[in-house]
Design an enzyme around this catalytic site. Structure first.
Site, short mmCIF file in Angstrom:
data_model
loop_
_atom_site.label_atom_id
_atom_site.label_comp_id
_atom_site.label_asym_id
_atom_site.label_seq_id
_atom_site.Cartn_x
_atom_site.Cartn_y
_atom_site.Cartn_z
N ASN A 394 0.75 -1.23 0.08
CA ASN A 394 -0.02 0.00 0.09
C ASN A 394 0.88 1.21 0.01
OD1 ASN A 394 -1.85 2.19 0.40
ND2 ASN A 394 -2.68 1.39 2.25
N ASP A 395 1.50 1.47 1.09
CA ASP A 395 2.22 3.02 1.27
C ASP A 395 3.12 2.94 0.19
OD1 ASP A 395 0.65 3.80 3.22
OD2 ASP A 395 1.75 2.85 4.77
N VAL A 396 3.87 1.70 -0.26
CA VAL A 396 5.22 1.78 -1.10
C VAL A 396 4.54 2.34 -2.47
CG1 VAL A 396 6.39 0.32 0.35
CG2 VAL A 396 4.92 -0.48 -1.47
#
Lengths: 465, 103
Positions: A394-396
């Site tokens: 997700n965040d990456v």
């Protein structure tokens, strides 16, 4: 019994073999040979120790028994452990190195004669300093790794535990460690030695509890480094070259890995260590997500998109490990390849819970390592790819890291997933990632969200291909 | 001439090894970072050398004293790491395969 000089030379040889063991890891082809060098170095070190003591009395039998007990447990764990549990395993192993260092230090403190360090109450000053450092760092490694293990294993909540006055308290304890070490060295008091160990255990515990679950790659690397410094401290006490060389190698290895992990998150080491990151502001994220529409798809839609693609890039993350979806993913990719679709894998440096975690999982699922690429190698290819298949990450992939200076992850290197013609996102829900921030990618025109368990969804897609 | 304290030699080895570690570890390919951690784990358990000395430190008529008991436990702890670390590394490394040419 062999002479001290001869055994020192053998210890040097095993130190060199350990260097070659790490050197071998520069490519997968040489890595197995490297591991063999490591084993050889260990065998030499242990045999030389036996030979240099030359005392094959009843004690020797017990040494073998305890060695065997540990060996059997270790071998059993090594064969049973699932690859998804590697972070926990490594954290657990670190704690053992730390505890072993503490025990050796205690033993040397109680019986310094056996190590040629003087007599109880009158230990050589230099040795006592080295011993205290080894014991303190070992104790910190032990309790810190236990907390890391509990967090990774899910026994303890992965969210950071913070309280008022945490940093001043930690600072106070760290200062008292220095003070107690100083007093210990000047008075040789056994009580102070026990106090030193107790507060070191305490600080290891306190240092790790405020660090959130997704910062574990940094924590594990850092503890890896600590275990090395502890070994080096004991190496100085025992005047043992193999131990000093190894300690330095492991210490710098862990430090470099921590640095790489911090850089992968664009955060300073101190920022991670001070902790508290990822304490989610639930309200703000819930509010924003209700306002925006999301394109919700199913396995058929996803299969259709991929069937018509000519190249697909797969972005795995921690969610893939949790769902154990690596084998299902590999089957899906096999089917894609049969349809002449080019498939590659893109791995972010901090994907997963430890450095290189995703690579191991893919290797376990028989994905050839030359189809797996690091962020810098593959990031330009997203613009030319048809489909990005994000599984459990997700965040990456969050473009906010490039566009929104207000975002807490601003400046973090991310995979340019949004440049693909279409993006498939397998997620269990719309909840934000560990950083607690919304991912704009979810709401983009060309994004199709697949809300399901990663493994089940991947299997369903394969059926529909 | 003044004699140099052997500690200085050990310190030299230590400092130089940090540099060796620095360059060697930077050359490790990122895809092998997990095996790197497990193998460093295994080799740092060479601390077992100290544990063996401690374990054998009991006097002739008494194998077990407080000091040697700590040594024996440390032997087991380090042995778990040595066997576990090397074997799990080997298991992982065996999985890394190249693309088959015949495809």
């Amino acid at each position: 019994m062999i002479s001290a000089n001869l055994s020192a030379i053998f210890y040097l040889i095993s130190g060199v073999l350990f260097i070659l063991a790490l050197r071998g890891l520069s490519s997968p082809e040489t890595s197995r040979q490297g591991n063999f060098f490591g084993i050889l170095g260990m065998v030499i070190a242990i045999s030389v120790t036996f030979l240099s003591i030359g005392n094959f009395s009843s004690g020797f039998v017990y040494v073998l028994i305890f060695l065997l007990i540990g060996g059997i447990i270790g071998a059993f764990i090594a064969y049973k452990i699932p690859m998804t549990a590697m972070p926990e395993l490594v954290a657990g192993f670190h704690s053992l190195v730390g505890l072993a260092a503490v025990f050796v230090a205690i033993s040397a403190f109680l019986n310094p004669k056996a190590f040629n360090l003087g007599s109880p109450g009158n230990i050589k000053l230099g040795s006592l300093i080295e011993m205290s450092i080894g014991a303190a760092v070992g104790a910190i490694t032990f309790s810190g790794s236990i907390i890391a293990f509990l967090k990774l294993q899910g026994i303890m909540s992965g969210s950071p535990i913070t309280f008022k006055g945490q940093h001043p308290l930690n600072a106070l304890i760290l200062i008292s460690i220095v003070v107690v070490t100083y007093l210990l060295c000047s008075t040789q008091s056994a009580n102070l030695f026990w106090i030193l160990l107790a507060i070191s255990f305490l600080i290891g515990f306190l240092l790790i509890i405020p660090i959130g679950g997704a910062d574990m790659p940094v924590v594990i690397s850092m503890l890896n480094s600590y275990s090395g410094w502890a070994a080096a401290g004991i190496g100085f006490t025992l005047e043992n070259t193999a131990l000093i060389i190894t300690g330095a190698l492991v210490g710098s290895s862990g430090a470099i890995l921590s640095y790489i992990m911090c850089k992968g998150m664009n955060r300073s080491f101190f920022n991670v260590i001070l902790g508290g990151f990822g304490a989610t502001d639930q309200n703000s994220s819930t509010r924003s997500k209700e306002q925006k529409p999301v394109k919700n798809g199913n396995a058929e839609d996803a299969a259709f998109l991929m069937k018509n693609a000519s190249s697909v890039i797969i972005v795995p993350g921690y969610g893939m490990a949790v769902a154990q979806a690596q084998h299902a993913l590999r089957e899906m990719v096999d089917t894609l390849k049969k349809n002449d679709i080019k498939v590659s894998y893109a791995i972010h440096p901090v994907a997963g819970r430890m450095p290189g975690h995703m690579n191991v999982l893919l290797a376990e699922a028989n994905v050839p390592y030359d189809e797996v690429f690091e962020l810098e190698e593959i990031n330009n290819d997203f613009a030319n790819a048809d489909v990005a298949f994000v599984i459990g990450a997700n965040d990456v992939t969050n473009p906010a890291a490039k566009t929104d200076p207000q975002s807490p992850i601003y400046g973090m290197p991310v995979l340019d997933v949004e440049k693909c013609k279409s993006v498939l996102f397998i997620k269990r829900s719309l909840s934000p990632g560990y950083a607690g921030i919304d991912n704009d990618l979810f709401y983009k025109e060309n994004t199709l969200m697949l809300f399901a368990d990663a493994k089940k969804m991947t299997e369903d897609i394969t059926k529909n291909l | 001439m003044e004699i140099i304290d052997p500690f200085i030699f050990r310190l030299s080895i230590f400092i130089l090894s940090i540099f060796i570690g620095y360059y060697v570890v930077w050359s490790v390919t990122p895809s092998l970072h997990t095996p790197l951690m497990s193998v460093t784990n295994a080799i740092s358990s060479v601390i077992i050398v100290g544990a063996i000395i401690a374990g054998l430190a009991g006097n002739s008529d008494n194998t077990f004293n407080t000091s040697s008991i700590f040594g024996f436990i440390a032997i087991s702890l380090a042995a778990i790491n040595i066997f576990g670390g090397f074997l799990v590394t080997q298991r992982m490394l065996a999985m890394y395969k190249k693309k088959k040419k015949d495809k």
